[in-house]
Motif scaffolding. Structure first.
Motif, PDB file in Angstrom:
ATOM      1  N   ARG A 190      -1.807  18.277  -1.412  1.00  0.00           N
ATOM      2  CA  ARG A 190      -1.802  18.820  -0.040  1.00  0.00           C
ATOM      3  C   ARG A 190      -2.086  17.731   0.984  1.00  0.00           C
ATOM      4  NH1 ARG A 190      -4.635  24.797  -0.401  1.00  0.00           N
ATOM      5  NH2 ARG A 190      -3.412  25.473  -2.180  1.00  0.00           N
ATOM      6  N   ARG A 191      -2.987  16.810   0.612  1.00  0.00           N
ATOM      7  CA  ARG A 191      -3.275  15.718   1.555  1.00  0.00           C
ATOM      8  C   ARG A 191      -2.052  14.821   1.723  1.00  0.00           C
ATOM      9  NH1 ARG A 191      -8.539  16.090  -0.538  1.00  0.00           N
ATOM     10  NH2 ARG A 191      -9.983  16.634   1.120  1.00  0.00           N
ATOM     11  N   GLU A 192      -1.441  14.490   0.584  1.00  0.00           N
ATOM     12  CA  GLU A 192      -0.273  13.585   0.696  1.00  0.00           C
ATOM     13  C   GLU A 192       0.858  14.266   1.452  1.00  0.00           C
ATOM     14  OE1 GLU A 192       1.845  11.747  -2.829  1.00  0.00           O
ATOM     15  OE2 GLU A 192       3.336  11.995  -1.234  1.00  0.00           O
ATOM     16  N   ASP A 193       1.046  15.564   1.224  1.00  0.00           N
ATOM     17  CA  ASP A 193       2.104  16.287   1.945  1.00  0.00           C
ATOM     18  C   ASP A 193       1.890  16.229   3.457  1.00  0.00           C
ATOM     19  OD1 ASP A 193       3.298  16.928  -0.425  1.00  0.00           O
ATOM     20  OD2 ASP A 193       2.539  18.981  -0.510  1.00  0.00           O
ATOM     21  N   LYS A 194       0.627  16.181   3.878  1.00  0.00           N
ATOM     22  CA  LYS A 194       0.331  16.172   5.312  1.00  0.00           C
ATOM     23  C   LYS A 194       0.194  14.755   5.889  1.00  0.00           C
ATOM     24  CE  LYS A 194      -0.308  19.435   7.525  1.00  0.00           C
ATOM     25  NZ  LYS A 194      -1.017  20.657   7.742  1.00  0.00           N
ATOM     26  N   ALA A 195       0.458  13.766   5.050  1.00  0.00           N
ATOM     27  CA  ALA A 195       0.326  12.376   5.526  1.00  0.00           C
ATOM     28  C   ALA A 195       1.689  11.807   5.921  1.00  0.00           C
ATOM     29  CB  ALA A 195      -0.290  11.508   4.435  1.00  0.00           C
ATOM     30  N   VAL A 196       1.710  11.054   6.991  1.00  0.00           N
ATOM     31  CA  VAL A 196       2.919  10.338   7.425  1.00  0.00           C
ATOM     32  C   VAL A 196       2.587   8.844   7.359  1.00  0.00           C
ATOM     33  CG1 VAL A 196       4.558   9.975   9.312  1.00  0.00           C
ATOM     34  CG2 VAL A 196       3.509  12.238   8.984  1.00  0.00           C
ATOM     35  N   VAL A 197       3.292   8.136   6.488  1.00  0.00           N
ATOM     36  CA  VAL A 197       2.989   6.710   6.295  1.00  0.00           C
ATOM     37  C   VAL A 197       3.912   5.863   7.164  1.00  0.00           C
ATOM     38  CG1 VAL A 197       2.811   4.838   4.606  1.00  0.00           C
ATOM     39  CG2 VAL A 197       2.180   7.174   3.937  1.00  0.00           C
ATOM     40  N   MET A 198       3.323   5.222   8.179  1.00  0.00           N
ATOM     41  CA  MET A 198       4.069   4.355   9.104  1.00  0.00           C
ATOM     42  C   MET A 198       3.742   2.900   8.753  1.00  0.00           C
ATOM     43  SD  MET A 198       3.564   6.304  12.772  1.00  0.00           S
ATOM     44  CE  MET A 198       4.805   5.364  13.658  1.00  0.00           C
ATOM     45  N   THR A 199       4.631   2.284   8.031  1.00  0.00           N
ATOM     46  CA  THR A 199       4.375   0.936   7.513  1.00  0.00           C
ATOM     47  C   THR A 199       4.895  -0.130   8.466  1.00  0.00           C
ATOM     48  OG1 THR A 199       4.505   1.751   5.259  1.00  0.00           O
ATOM     49  CG2 THR A 199       4.918  -0.599   5.568  1.00  0.00           C
ATOM     50  N   VAL A 200       4.128  -1.186   8.618  1.00  0.00           N
ATOM     51  CA  VAL A 200       4.582  -2.339   9.405  1.00  0.00           C
ATOM     52  C   VAL A 200       4.875  -3.484   8.437  1.00  0.00           C
ATOM     53  CG1 VAL A 200       4.008  -3.980  11.220  1.00  0.00           C
ATOM     54  CG2 VAL A 200       3.246  -1.607  11.418  1.00  0.00           C
TER      55      VAL A 200
ATOM     56  N   LYS B 296       9.578   1.356  -0.017  1.00  0.00           N
ATOM     57  CA  LYS B 296       9.060   2.313  -1.008  1.00  0.00           C
ATOM     58  C   LYS B 296       7.750   2.968  -0.553  1.00  0.00           C
ATOM     59  CE  LYS B 296      11.103   0.486  -5.213  1.00  0.00           C
ATOM     60  NZ  LYS B 296      12.015  -0.456  -4.581  1.00  0.00           N
ATOM     61  N   GLY B 297       7.744   4.273  -0.539  1.00  0.00           N
ATOM     62  CA  GLY B 297       6.519   5.003  -0.215  1.00  0.00           C
ATOM     63  C   GLY B 297       6.293   5.228   1.266  1.00  0.00           C
TER      64      GLY B 297
ATOM     65  N   ASP C  80       0.827  -1.207   0.000  1.00  0.00           N
ATOM     66  CA  ASP C  80       0.000   0.000   0.000  1.00  0.00           C
ATOM     67  C   ASP C  80       0.863   1.260   0.000  1.00  0.00           C
ATOM     68  OD1 ASP C  80      -2.425  -1.287  -0.078  1.00  0.00           O
ATOM     69  OD2 ASP C  80      -2.620  -1.416   2.094  1.00  0.00           O
ATOM     70  N   ALA C  81       1.950   1.218   0.773  1.00  0.00           N
ATOM     71  CA  ALA C  81       2.849   2.380   0.804  1.00  0.00           C
ATOM     72  C   ALA C  81       3.427   2.627  -0.590  1.00  0.00           C
ATOM     73  CB  ALA C  81       3.962   2.152   1.817  1.00  0.00           C
ATOM     74  N   ALA C  82       3.764   1.548  -1.294  1.00  0.00           N
ATOM     75  CA  ALA C  82       4.346   1.698  -2.641  1.00  0.00           C
ATOM     76  C   ALA C  82       3.359   2.339  -3.608  1.00  0.00           C
ATOM     77  CB  ALA C  82       4.798   0.334  -3.164  1.00  0.00           C
ATOM     78  N   SER C  83       2.074   2.212  -3.331  1.00  0.00           N
ATOM     79  CA  SER C  83       1.068   2.771  -4.245  1.00  0.00           C
ATOM     80  C   SER C  83       1.042   4.299  -4.205  1.00  0.00           C
ATOM     81  CB  SER C  83      -0.320   2.234  -3.899  1.00  0.00           C
ATOM     82  OG  SER C  83      -0.795   2.826  -2.700  1.00  0.00           O
ATOM     83  N   VAL C  84       1.613   4.898  -3.160  1.00  0.00           N
ATOM     84  CA  VAL C  84       1.579   6.362  -3.050  1.00  0.00           C
ATOM     85  C   VAL C  84       2.319   7.005  -4.238  1.00  0.00           C
ATOM     86  CG1 VAL C  84       2.226   8.342  -1.618  1.00  0.00           C
ATOM     87  CG2 VAL C  84       1.327   6.274  -0.543  1.00  0.00           C
ATOM     88  N   ALA C  85       3.441   6.395  -4.647  1.00  0.00           N
ATOM     89  CA  ALA C  85       4.184   6.938  -5.800  1.00  0.00           C
ATOM     90  C   ALA C  85       3.329   6.874  -7.066  1.00  0.00           C
ATOM     91  CB  ALA C  85       5.481   6.154  -5.998  1.00  0.00           C
ATOM     92  N   SER C  86       2.518   5.826  -7.187  1.00  0.00           N
ATOM     93  CA  SER C  86       1.659   5.675  -8.363  1.00  0.00           C
ATOM     94  C   SER C  86       0.593   6.760  -8.379  1.00  0.00           C
ATOM     95  CB  SER C  86       0.992   4.297  -8.354  1.00  0.00           C
ATOM     96  OG  SER C  86       1.935   3.293  -8.079  1.00  0.00           O
ATOM     97  N   LEU C  87       0.023   7.043  -7.221  1.00  0.00           N
ATOM     98  CA  LEU C  87      -1.000   8.086  -7.152  1.00  0.00           C
ATOM     99  C   LEU C  87      -0.389   9.461  -7.410  1.00  0.00           C
ATOM    100  CD1 LEU C  87      -3.074   6.896  -4.047  1.00  0.00           C
ATOM    101  CD2 LEU C  87      -3.688   6.671  -6.442  1.00  0.00           C
TER     102      LEU C  87
END
Ligand code: SF4
Ligand code: SF4
Length: 340
Positions: A121-131, A153-154, A99-106
């Motif tokens: 703006r939404r992505e800039d304000k998002a912090v992706v904490m992947t497990v 990735k992402g 799912d984190a890798a999909s951020v680059a695709s979006l």
């Protein structure tokens, strides 16, 4: 970057602090029947034993519906007002690496010929904490599309579960580092002894050659191959695969309101729907379901990687899990890989 340690009790304190500051904390939690990514208000709501939520977290970067402008029409003319958004900080905890890798695709598609500030703006304000994944199911196939269950990735921050239920934590981006520095009272030095859980071993699907699939799709003589009708025969055009997919991004713009005032609204749409490509003239270039399914597959493995150099498919397997007729995208990949 330095690896830190996040105790579960400190995760609870982190959530309380973030929510107290007005941030949104998204995490895996129980939905009506399955685990979903959704906002939580306290630690106890989080589900820790899960493989992957049934939805993707794209809805927190690209909402299912949002107003992008408002209009009113009066005798002096048309008054069109844009909408300025100021998203809150959104922490997405428990993301899976696919799912984190999909951020680059979006991000690629929302900055292609037009910079979509609603998305950015939404992505800039998002912090992706992947497990990182310690479990998988039969639908997971990240390694077949050249990702791994602990891919960075992402992600802004990558967490590795430990046998005690705590996490070894690494900042991946400057945004992630800034976040961990900001809350350094919760991210502690790594203890000398801790036992990270092994990431799950997902074998790439033996019969799939993604590069070959891409080359075959690129060859325009295969576009009208009768095989498509056979491959997509089961599809009923429900669109569940597109809505569940973390990289699918199509939307429609509609005006809602009266003849004199209203709002311009951006809504998720799906290439699997009959009306998606219907022209005003009545002509529909994708007038049967196999053509719509062919488009989705082409988008994932030909259009997307060629246009953006990023993945159209991250191997999350959601389209397989949610499909009511179990049309398995990996079986189509295998079929095409086997062609000479
Ligand atoms: S196409 Fe299917 S497996 Fe690939 S990213 Fe989308 S939902 Fe996941
Ligand atoms: S979920 Fe299955 S049936 Fe529905 S549009 Fe996708 S492939 Fe077709």
């Amino acid at each position: 970057m330095t690896t830190k340690f996040l105790k579960k009790e400190n995760l609870g304190k982190l959530i309380d602090t973030l929510i107290g500051e007005g941030s949104i904390f998204v995490a895996p939690r129980m939905g009506a029947r399955q685990v979903v990514y959704a906002p939580v208000s306290k630690f106890e709501e989080i589900v820790f034993d899960y493989i992957i939520p049934i939805n993707s977290f794209k809805e927190f970067l690209f909402p299912q519906t949002e107003t992008v402008a408002a209009f009113s029409i009066h005798k002096e003319g048309v008054d069109l007002r844009g909408v300025e958004i100021e998203p809150k900080e959104t922490v997405i905890f428990g993301s899976r690496p696919c799912d984190a890798a999909s951020v680059a695709s979006l991000r690629a598609v929302f900055n292609w010929d037009f910079k979509d500030e609603f998305y950015n703006r939404r992505e800039d304000k998002a912090v992706v904490m992947t497990v990182a994944c310690t479990k998988a199911d039969d639908s997971c196939f990240c390694t077949t599309v050249n990702l791994t269950p602990d891919s960075q990735k992402g992600s802004d921050i990558l967490l590795q579960e430990t046998s005690g239920g705590d996490y070894a934590v690494e900042a991946i981006t400057e945004k992630g580092k800034g976040f961990m520095d900001r809350f350094n009272n919760f991210f502690e030095p790594l203890p000398t002894a801790y036992s990270p859980l092994p990431t799950v071993d997902i074998k790439p699907i033996a019969g799939v050659d993604v590069q070959k699939v891409k080359e075959w799709l690129k060859d325009t003589k295969h576009y009208e191959n009768p095989l498509w009708q056979e491959l997509a025969r089961k599809c009923i055009g429900c669109g569940a695969c597109t809505f569940a997919c973390p990289t699918c991004h199509c939307f429609d713009i509609v005006d809602e309101g009266s003849a004199f005032e209203g709002e311009r609204i951006k809504n998720w749409d799906a290439c699997q729907f009959e009306f998606f490509t219907l022209h005003t003239s009545g002509h529909n270039p994708r007038d049967t379901q196999y053509k719509r399914w062919r488009n989705r597959f082409m988008c994932k493995f030909n259009f997307y990687p060629n246009k953006f150099s990023s993945r159209g498919c991250v191997g999350c397997g959601r389209c397989i899990r949610v499909c009511p007729v179990r049309l398995d995208i990996t079986e189509v990949m295998e079929e095409i890989s086997s062609l000479r």
